[in-house]
Design an enzyme around this catalytic site. Sequence first.
Site, short mmCIF file in Angstrom:
data_model
loop_
_atom_site.label_atom_id
_atom_site.label_comp_id
_atom_site.label_asym_id
_atom_site.label_seq_id
_atom_site.Cartn_x
_atom_site.Cartn_y
_atom_site.Cartn_z
N GLU A 44 68.57 20.76 91.56
CA GLU A 44 67.77 21.94 91.20
C GLU A 44 66.40 21.48 90.72
O GLU A 44 65.78 22.07 89.86
CB GLU A 44 68.45 22.84 90.14
CG GLU A 44 69.56 22.21 89.32
CD GLU A 44 69.08 21.09 88.37
OE1 GLU A 44 69.02 19.96 88.89
OE2 GLU A 44 68.77 21.32 87.19
N ILE B 58 64.99 23.79 87.37
CA ILE B 58 65.48 25.13 86.96
C ILE B 58 66.30 24.96 85.66
O ILE B 58 67.10 24.03 85.56
CB ILE B 58 66.33 25.77 88.08
CG1 ILE B 58 65.52 25.76 89.38
CG2 ILE B 58 66.75 27.18 87.72
CD1 ILE B 58 66.32 26.10 90.59
N1 LIG Z 1 74.54 26.05 94.05
C1 LIG Z 1 74.04 24.79 94.00
N2 LIG Z 1 74.07 24.11 92.88
C2 LIG Z 1 73.56 22.88 92.84
C3 LIG Z 1 73.00 22.27 93.96
N3 LIG Z 1 72.57 21.04 93.63
C4 LIG Z 1 72.87 20.89 92.30
N4 LIG Z 1 73.46 21.99 91.84
C5 LIG Z 1 73.96 22.26 90.47
O1 LIG Z 1 72.89 22.26 89.56
C6 LIG Z 1 73.45 22.06 88.29
C7 LIG Z 1 72.55 21.16 87.50
O2 LIG Z 1 73.09 21.09 86.23
P1 LIG Z 1 72.46 20.24 85.05
O3 LIG Z 1 71.97 18.94 85.58
O4 LIG Z 1 73.40 20.22 83.95
O5 LIG Z 1 71.18 21.03 84.66
P2 LIG Z 1 70.99 22.52 84.20
O6 LIG Z 1 72.25 23.27 84.15
O7 LIG Z 1 69.95 23.11 85.15
O8 LIG Z 1 70.40 22.36 82.84
P3 LIG Z 1 68.98 21.83 82.42
O9 LIG Z 1 68.36 21.18 83.60
O10 LIG Z 1 69.19 20.89 81.32
O11 LIG Z 1 68.21 23.04 82.02
C8 LIG Z 1 74.84 21.45 88.50
O12 LIG Z 1 75.83 22.39 88.18
C9 LIG Z 1 74.90 21.17 90.00
O13 LIG Z 1 76.19 21.38 90.54
C10 LIG Z 1 73.00 23.03 95.17
O14 LIG Z 1 72.54 22.60 96.23
N5 LIG Z 1 73.52 24.28 95.15
#
Ligand SMILES: Nc1nc2c(ncn2[C@@H]2O[C@H](COP(=O)(O)OP(=O)(O)OP(=O)(O)O)[C@@H](O)[C@H]2O)c(=O)[nH]1
Length: 313
Positions: free
Chosen positions: A237, A195
């Site tokens: 994600e 995502i």
């Molecule tokens: N609400 C929620 N957030 C999650 C979960 N697992 C991971 N995340 C969040 O997903 C986000 C992933 O951030 P990044 O790896 O920076 O990626 P991004 O913001 O999607 O950016 P890009 O992938 O580069 O497009 C982080 O803020 C994690 O905290 C979950 O189970 N629930």
Amino acid sequence: MLERLLDGSLMPHGHCLLWREDLLFLHLSGDILTFVAYASIPAALIYMVRKRADLHINSFFILFAAFIAFCGITHAISMLNIWYGYYFIEGLAKFFTGIISILTAIMFWRLMPTIMAIPSSKILAQRNDELLQMQRQLRQANNELEKNAVELRNLASTDTLTGLHNRRLILKLLSKDLEISTRYNRELSLLMVDIDHFKNINDKYGHQMGDHVLSLIAKKLEDECRQTDLVGRYGGEEFLIILPETNQQAAIELAERVRNEVNGLDIGLSIAISCSIGVTSLIKGDSITTLIKRADDALYQAKDQGRNRVVSA
Ligand SMILES: Nc1nc2c(ncn2[C@@H]2O[C@H](COP(=O)(O)OP(=O)(O)OP(=O)(O)O)[C@@H](O)[C@H]2O)c(=O)[nH]1
């Protein structure tokens, strides 16, 4: 006393039965009936001992059979002695009967604690009921254990937030599909879905909304795939979609459709939802590591090229 014994005055006068037929009939019938019974009881005891070799008081039953048999013999000889005078033989039989009776009595008393320890049928019925109840409880506990085991297995292989296969299971399934496709020279493709800017959703709307979006997208991915495709949550994600029997072109088409559907999701947020997808297909000599790496690299390129796009490796 000794003189009286020796002069013959203490000696018995013999069994004349007062020369009466009724007394003769009474004695004879009593002796015959007793003899018949005393002959059949040892036979029954020996039959029982042979059939129930497991009983630990069988030696007592054998002694008891001998005791009854000797009693029968004494009765038989006493019948003969109504007319004949085999008093020595009768005395001998009585003497051995006496000895065997004493042995039987001693053994009986010695066995008494063992006999007393044999539970009554009432106690046995009670214990049986208790055992049946225990069996019911065990069966119930077993059912619950099986239910728990199924739940544990599901927990160990399912992602609790999205309900998709978790990372452990999706990798296991990929390894299996890879093996089958390699062996039978079948096509296999892989989508790595991530995502875009998901962090922004969390930051702006909170983690709970982030979770909600994740499960909606997971549902969308499942809806877009075929029954035979396998969808799993690979990381935070990030999702992995295994497409058995699918070539690269078909995988790209599916990836485009998925990207489009995710992009079209209207959750009522001011932030647009989109995803980037890396696509790859099985090539000769691939391992799970090379396959995932190619999908990951393609995904990285999709992110690099501006996100919300499909890149095929
Ligand atoms: N609400 C929620 N957030 C999650 C979960 N697992 C991971 N995340 C969040 O997903 C986000 C992933 O951030 P990044 O790896 O920076 O990626 P991004 O913001 O999607 O950016 P890009 O992938 O580069 O497009 C982080 O803020 C994690 O905290 C979950 O189970 N629930």
